[in-house]
Design an enzyme around this catalytic site. Sequence first.
Site, short mmCIF file in Angstrom:
data_model
loop_
_atom_site.label_atom_id
_atom_site.label_comp_id
_atom_site.label_asym_id
_atom_site.label_seq_id
_atom_site.Cartn_x
_atom_site.Cartn_y
_atom_site.Cartn_z
N ARG A 66 -13.38 0.98 -4.64
CA ARG A 66 -12.83 0.83 -3.29
C ARG A 66 -12.00 2.05 -2.93
O ARG A 66 -11.90 2.44 -1.77
CB ARG A 66 -11.97 -0.44 -3.20
CG ARG A 66 -11.55 -0.75 -1.77
CD ARG A 66 -10.65 -1.97 -1.66
NE ARG A 66 -10.49 -2.35 -0.26
CZ ARG A 66 -9.64 -1.80 0.57
NH1 ARG A 66 -8.84 -0.82 0.15
NH2 ARG A 66 -9.57 -2.19 1.83
N CYS B 129 0.83 -1.20 0.00
CA CYS B 129 0.00 0.00 0.00
C CYS B 129 0.87 1.26 0.00
O CYS B 129 1.87 1.34 0.72
CB CYS B 129 -0.91 0.00 1.22
SG CYS B 129 -2.13 1.33 1.22
#
Length: 482
Positions: free
Chosen positions: A395, A293
Amino acid sequence: MLLQPAQSEIIPSEVDTTTHISKRISIRIPLVSSPMDTVTESRMAVAIARQGGLGVLHRNLSIEDQAHQVDVVKRSEAGMVDEPITISPDATIGEADELCGLYRISGVPVVDAEMRLLGIVTNRDMRFEHDPTRLVGEVMTKMPLVTGPVGIAGDDAMRLLAQNKIEKLPLVDPQGRLKGLITLKDFVKSDKYPNASKDPQGRLRVGAAVGFFGDAWERAMALIDEGVDLLIVDTAHGHTQGVLDMIRRLKSERAASEVDIIGGNVATFAGAKALVEAGVDGVKVGVGPGSICTTRVVAGVGVPQVTAIHNASRACRPAGVPVIGDGGLQYSGDIAKALVAGADTVMLGSLLAGCDESPGDLVFINGKQFKTYRGMGSLGAMAARGRKPSYSKDRYFQSDVGTDDKLIAEGIEGQVPYRGPVEAVAYQLVGGLRQSMFYTGAGTITELQERGSFVRITSAGLRESHPHDIQMTVEAPNYSGQ
């Protein structure tokens, strides 16, 4: 930081790792596989549920495909299949073979239009057939078959299977209509996996991720129809009005009354409190801690994971809402740290992405094996694949971005070392947790949360914690060179 040792009156093999992933669902080990397209599809969900954890199916799939994955998990192991796969006597044995391959079953009951049992066709019936266009009705084992009544006890069913040396026991009503199916393999699997996470019907438990935008409601209803146990309204930023509205709508929907709803992701007390007030059965915590991430760099937003879990737990614990720590885990010891910080379970991505059961491709690099792993915010996950749309963009709240070259990535693509089967990886991870509980004197997860305490360490302390002043020649199964 490290956990401080304390007086212990228990040994690792005696501790109980049972915990709750949501208000109504408990699991035997606190491991949940992440809804990522290189981590969890039906094969991973089955494998992790058999170990006592739970898999959450990713949503970078069409509604039909994701719902089918739920069905595959639910049919993989069941005390009784109440809606067995069936076939018509007018179908071909080629179609029957394809059906068996799709659901990984060895035989199919044959029924008429009114669901009356006519026979059964198995691999044994088809093994020496060379013409795939032959009709099932010509090769099946015809009635009368050994059958059982609806509601038969497990011991009685096992006795019938053993006495008649058969592997499948159709259950029929007085009119001869097929109402269920019991298979020998389910008894065998129950003995082999005694800690498996199962619903009241004896089927493996499975979760699935949904969004809040576009087809999210239709997707949620399709998953519920297939028997999903829990839904995660899964976004990169769960403290948003759209997520809260979706949770409230699901909680008020009668069809969803038997399904637990989890919201996420959040990283603050206020975010967790908002989800709790919306009615969630669990809260997923983590903004940017994952190994793939880049949110904290690209957006400059996030909260260190231990702090985020602690803050969220302060809002969740008084309401009896479990916390899922999502991301930031490198070693088994990190699981215990997350639990002491306030989590009830942890969600794993990179630690499971290298397993046999993950969907990623296996590649060889310089003689070593790796599996592909990518963030759901990576360009590869968010970009359209040919004519197939991406279901991952929303998302990260980018569903309105028209072209792939305008996407803002919040993740990367890479590879992780191949780790072998989930069973072996889960054993090592839970074994490390058991050792943590032994060192801290905790017999249960609740005791670990109550008794565990942290000590802050420096960078020198971190170096001291890892092997040092030595050239490692043999890697341990739970520790590899960095």
